[in-house]
Design a protein around this motif. Structure first.
Motif, PDB file in Angstrom:
ATOM      1  N   GLN B  97      27.651  28.660 -28.888  1.00 47.85           N
ATOM      2  CA  GLN B  97      26.641  27.686 -29.317  1.00 47.85           C
ATOM      3  C   GLN B  97      25.274  28.175 -28.832  1.00 47.85           C
ATOM      4  N   PHE B  98      24.518  28.787 -29.722  1.00 45.34           N
ATOM      5  CA  PHE B  98      23.204  29.298 -29.362  1.00 45.34           C
ATOM      6  C   PHE B  98      22.256  29.045 -30.522  1.00 45.34           C
ATOM      7  N   MET B  99      20.978  28.916 -30.231  1.00 51.19           N
ATOM      8  CA  MET B  99      20.004  28.808 -31.314  1.00 51.19           C
ATOM      9  C   MET B  99      20.029  30.112 -32.109  1.00 51.19           C
ATOM     10  N   TRP B 104      11.066  33.573 -28.016  1.00 49.34           N
ATOM     11  CA  TRP B 104      11.591  33.654 -26.651  1.00 49.34           C
ATOM     12  C   TRP B 104      10.460  34.009 -25.683  1.00 49.34           C
ATOM     13  N   THR B 118      12.780  28.824 -28.087  1.00 48.70           N
ATOM     14  CA  THR B 118      12.245  27.658 -28.796  1.00 48.70           C
ATOM     15  C   THR B 118      12.330  27.889 -30.300  1.00 48.70           C
ATOM     16  N   THR B 122      12.776  22.197 -30.863  1.00 46.32           N
ATOM     17  CA  THR B 122      13.972  22.387 -30.039  1.00 46.32           C
ATOM     18  C   THR B 122      13.754  23.536 -29.069  1.00 46.32           C
ATOM     19  N   SER B 123      14.199  23.346 -27.838  1.00 47.09           N
ATOM     20  CA  SER B 123      14.131  24.465 -26.898  1.00 47.09           C
ATOM     21  C   SER B 123      15.416  24.528 -26.078  1.00 47.09           C
ATOM     22  N   GLN B 124      15.725  25.710 -25.617  1.00 47.72           N
ATOM     23  CA  GLN B 124      16.942  25.956 -24.842  1.00 47.72           C
ATOM     24  C   GLN B 124      16.566  26.886 -23.702  1.00 47.72           C
ATOM     25  N   LYS B 125      16.858  26.469 -22.485  1.00 49.56           N
ATOM     26  CA  LYS B 125      16.537  27.294 -21.321  1.00 49.56           C
ATOM     27  C   LYS B 125      17.813  27.962 -20.839  1.00 49.56           C
ATOM     28  N   ILE B 126      17.775  29.284 -20.783  1.00 45.90           N
ATOM     29  CA  ILE B 126      18.971  30.028 -20.374  1.00 45.90           C
ATOM     30  C   ILE B 126      18.700  30.674 -19.026  1.00 45.90           C
ATOM     31  N   GLU B 143      25.055  29.211 -17.273  1.00 54.19           N
ATOM     32  CA  GLU B 143      24.938  27.821 -17.718  1.00 54.19           C
ATOM     33  C   GLU B 143      25.689  26.952 -16.719  1.00 54.19           C
TER      34      GLU B 143
END
Lengths: 291, 164
Positions: B97-99, B104, B118, B122-126, B143
């Motif tokens: 499950q990743f954008m 980046w 981003t 929507t944004s995802q911090k890894i 994670e």
């Protein structure tokens, strides 16, 4: 006569000193605890000890191998100092018995202006995230200024049960899991429970059925007779991702999944070659809410 | 003459005791160019944080999920960080499950601890593991799954990636 009085005085003094060196008695409830046991109470009986007669009794506790080794109760910030013990280390009096004091968990205190709750012994020593580091802790009881204290040579200590992995007939990995995580269910037939069909011990072709349910027990979807893997730990395992287990019926989604039913099946064969299906009971576990 | 020798000796001793200036170690590492490129997942692990904290045996603490789903290997997953600040990811047959695409950036250019993806709103911090091996083409994403009321980490996932 004078000599006799002096000798008697010395003997009496000796006994008096011995009485003041008596170790405090203590009772831990429950009687066997590990670093993560919650709702622990330790009652101290100070009769005959160096702190007998004090109305305010403090605990100074330490766990070998930790750095600092002292419990977080004895200092509010920085490092522990014998000369300035925190009020957090003051034991609670036991109502109706002036010679008894207690330390109860959970205990909520203020440290460095922040309210903190210690739920277990590991948290008391600041190793709540690594409880395996603490095996025992020693303690002494003292006055606030430290002028009176019970022996601090480790004569009074609490030994903790080791935190050990306990094999189980059924378990999940991780032990607690949310519906968004990868889940592995494991069956150990070497630990077959007495109420189960004992033929499972000799069963082969072990498969598993998994059902996802809502909180009210309504079935959402299920997978029947999925193949299992036999692990190096001699467990039958099946790994799944709840979101990918099957097609969710209209009007339902992963957010509705609150618990899971798991049932293993196997086959036993008669001498004539006839196959009989044997099944375990239905194991149930609830999904956690994780961020 | 004797006094001059003493004075010289004392001066020599005093100066020899002065601390040496620590020379500059080198330029600060700029990780962004090193992260640019295509990375393929080589290992995907799940860790039971509570079991790990209790020093439970390996089999009760961590599980390699890389090939746990037949036909859906997590090693199918790739992500490409472009030098222009955009990225694309491809999950292949995996359940990753990743954008899929977007921009980046590092959370801190000098001391990065995470990559921020981003796409629109929507944004995802890894979270990043140690960056020591980036230079040899290896990186780890992390994670953590936490219990909301206590903030305690309950499950960890470690994604090990290799530069293609």
């Amino acid at each position: 006569m004078k000599k006799l009085i002096i000798i008697l005085t010395i003997i009496a003094g000796g006994f008096g000193a011995k009485a003041q060196n008596a170790l405090p008695k203590f009772t831990v409830t429950p009687s066997e605890i590990d670093a993560l046991t919650e709702n622990v109470t330790i009652v101290f009986d100070v009769t005959g000890s160096a702190v007998d007669g004090l109305t305010d009794v403090y605990i100074w506790a330490w766990a070998p191998g930790l750095s600092p080794s002292e419990t977080l109760l004895v200092y509010d910030q920085g490092s522990p100092s014998w000369g300035s013990i925190s009020q957090n280390a003051k034991l609670d009096p036991v109502p109706g018995d002036p010679k008894k004091f207690k330390l109860s968990l959970p205990k909520t205190v203020t440290r460095n202006g922040v309210q903190v709750t210690f739920n277990n012994v590991a948290e008391l020593f600041g190793v709540g995230d690594t409880p395996g580091k603490i095996k025992e802790f020693g303690f002494l009881l003292r006055s606030q200024d430290g002028s009176k204290q019970t022996p601090g040579d480790g004569a009074t200590k609490v030994t903790l049960l080791p935190l050990e992995f306990t094999p189980a007939y059924f378990r999940t990995f991780p032990a607690k899991v949310s519906n968004k995580d990868v889940v592995t269910v494991l069956l150990n037939l070497n630990l077959l429970e007495s109420g189960e069909n004992q033929k499972l011990k000799i069963a082969g072709d072990i498969t598993v059925s998994v059902t996802l349910l809502k909180a009210n027990g309504t079935e959402i979807l299920s997978v029947e007779n999925a193949a299992t893997l036999f692990t190096s730990q001699k467990e039958y395992s099946y790994t799944f991702l709840p979101a990918m287990l099957g097609a969710f019926p209209a009007g339902t989604s992963l957010n509705d999944v609150a618990k899971c039913h798991v049932k293993f099946s196997g086959k036993v064969y008669s001498q004539a070659g006839a196959a009989e299906t044997v099944q375990t009971k239905v194991f149930e576990f609830e999904f956690q809410q994780y961020n | 003459m004797k006094k001059i020798v003493y004075l010289l000796f004392i001066t020599l001793v005093v100066f020899s005791c002065m601390p040496d200036e620590i020379p500059p170690i080198g330029e600060k590492t700029n990780y962004k160019p090193m992260l640019a490129g295509t990375w393929q997942l080589s290992k995907f692990e799940q860790i039971d944080a509570e079991a790990e904290s209790k020093n439970f045996p390996e089999f009760a603490t961590r599980k390699d999920l890389t090939n746990v789903f037949p036909g859906h290997p997590y090693s199918d997953f790739t992500i490409t960080f472009k030098a222009d600040g955009t990225f694309t990811s491809a999950k292949g047959n995996s359940y990753m499950q990743f954008m899929a695409s977007g921009n980046w950036a590092l959370d801190d250019e000098q001391y990065p601890s995470a990559i921020v993806l981003t796409s629109g709103s929507t944004s995802q911090k890894i979270a990043l593991g140690s960056l020591a091996d980036v230079i040899v083409g290896k990186v780890q994403f992390k994670e953590e799954r936490k219990q909301p009321d206590t903030g305690k980490v309950k499950i960890k996932y470690v994604y090990s990636l290799t530069k293609k």
